[in-house]
Design a protein around this motif. Structure first.
Motif, short mmCIF file in Angstrom:
data_model
loop_
_atom_site.label_atom_id
_atom_site.label_comp_id
_atom_site.label_asym_id
_atom_site.label_seq_id
_atom_site.Cartn_x
_atom_site.Cartn_y
_atom_site.Cartn_z
N THR A 53 0.89 -1.31 0.18
CA THR A 53 -0.12 0.02 -0.03
C THR A 53 0.97 1.25 -0.06
O THR A 53 2.20 1.24 0.26
CB THR A 53 -0.79 -0.03 1.12
OG1 THR A 53 -0.16 0.20 2.45
CG2 THR A 53 -1.74 -1.22 1.47
N GLN A 54 0.32 2.31 -0.52
CA GLN A 54 1.07 3.65 -0.63
C GLN A 54 1.42 3.80 0.69
O GLN A 54 2.43 4.41 0.96
CB GLN A 54 0.24 4.54 -1.30
CG GLN A 54 -0.03 4.49 -2.89
CD GLN A 54 -0.51 5.47 -3.28
OE1 GLN A 54 -0.42 6.67 -2.96
NE2 GLN A 54 -1.06 5.17 -4.75
N ARG A 55 0.57 4.01 1.77
CA ARG A 55 0.79 4.27 3.11
C ARG A 55 1.95 3.59 3.96
O ARG A 55 3.01 4.16 4.33
CB ARG A 55 -0.43 4.29 4.01
CG ARG A 55 0.01 4.66 5.49
CD ARG A 55 -1.42 4.50 6.36
NE ARG A 55 -2.48 5.55 5.84
CZ ARG A 55 -2.41 6.94 5.68
NH1 ARG A 55 -1.42 7.73 6.04
NH2 ARG A 55 -3.44 7.66 5.25
N ASP A 56 2.00 2.13 3.40
CA ASP A 56 2.89 1.22 3.96
C ASP A 56 4.55 1.64 3.36
O ASP A 56 5.37 1.67 3.83
CB ASP A 56 2.66 -0.28 3.93
CG ASP A 56 1.83 -0.72 4.74
OD1 ASP A 56 1.42 -0.03 5.78
OD2 ASP A 56 1.16 -1.87 4.42
N ILE A 57 4.32 2.15 1.98
CA ILE A 57 5.75 2.38 1.33
C ILE A 57 6.15 3.63 1.89
O ILE A 57 7.39 3.83 2.22
CB ILE A 57 5.34 2.68 -0.37
CG1 ILE A 57 4.96 1.05 -0.88
CG2 ILE A 57 6.60 3.29 -1.02
CD1 ILE A 57 4.36 1.36 -2.30
N SER A 58 5.28 4.68 2.08
CA SER A 58 5.70 5.93 2.76
C SER A 58 6.25 5.53 4.04
O SER A 58 7.31 6.22 4.10
CB SER A 58 4.42 6.72 2.92
OG SER A 58 4.61 7.83 3.70
N GLU A 59 5.76 4.76 4.87
CA GLU A 59 6.23 4.66 6.18
C GLU A 59 7.36 3.82 6.01
O GLU A 59 8.65 3.91 6.65
CB GLU A 59 5.41 3.74 7.00
CG GLU A 59 4.12 4.58 7.42
CD GLU A 59 3.21 3.83 8.14
OE1 GLU A 59 3.24 2.53 8.33
OE2 GLU A 59 2.09 4.32 8.65
N GLN A 60 7.85 2.84 5.01
CA GLN A 60 8.99 1.93 5.05
C GLN A 60 10.14 2.91 4.49
O GLN A 60 11.06 2.68 4.97
CB GLN A 60 8.68 0.77 3.92
CG GLN A 60 9.76 -0.07 3.77
CD GLN A 60 9.36 -1.30 2.97
OE1 GLN A 60 8.31 -1.67 2.85
NE2 GLN A 60 10.35 -1.66 2.14
#
Length: 91
Positions: A53-60
């Motif tokens: 997900t975009q949110r997970d990518i942002s955090e990662q």
């Protein structure tokens, strides 16, 4: 002789014979920050293709959601799926 700077860059990259040649060229051309930003864009493409997900990518990756969204939009406009699949096979 081609006078378009971008086409010249593509020509130079195409004449690189291996990874180390490309690294030398990109190190000479780009600041460390620019290199990092390009590498992150590739990582964003790869993670999006894997269904993260975009949110997970942002955090990662420690980047803003807008950065990931721009990557997602770029992937929709430019078909890089085959290039990413080729890269994953080579890992």
């Amino acid at each position: 002789m081609n006078t378009d700077p971008y086409q010249s860059l593509l020509t130079h990259l195409a004449t690189c014979h291996d990874k180390s040649d490309i690294e030398v060229l990109l190190t000479a051309l780009l600041t460390e920050k620019e290199q990092h930003e390009i590498a992150n864009r590739i990582r964003i493409f790869d993670l999006l293709e894997r269904g993260v997900t975009q949110r997970d990518i942002s955090e990662q990756l420690g980047v803003g959601i807008a950065t990931v969204s721009r990557g997602a939009k770029a992937i929709q406009h430019h078909d890089v799926s085959a290039l990413l699949a080729t890269h994953r096979k080579g890992q």
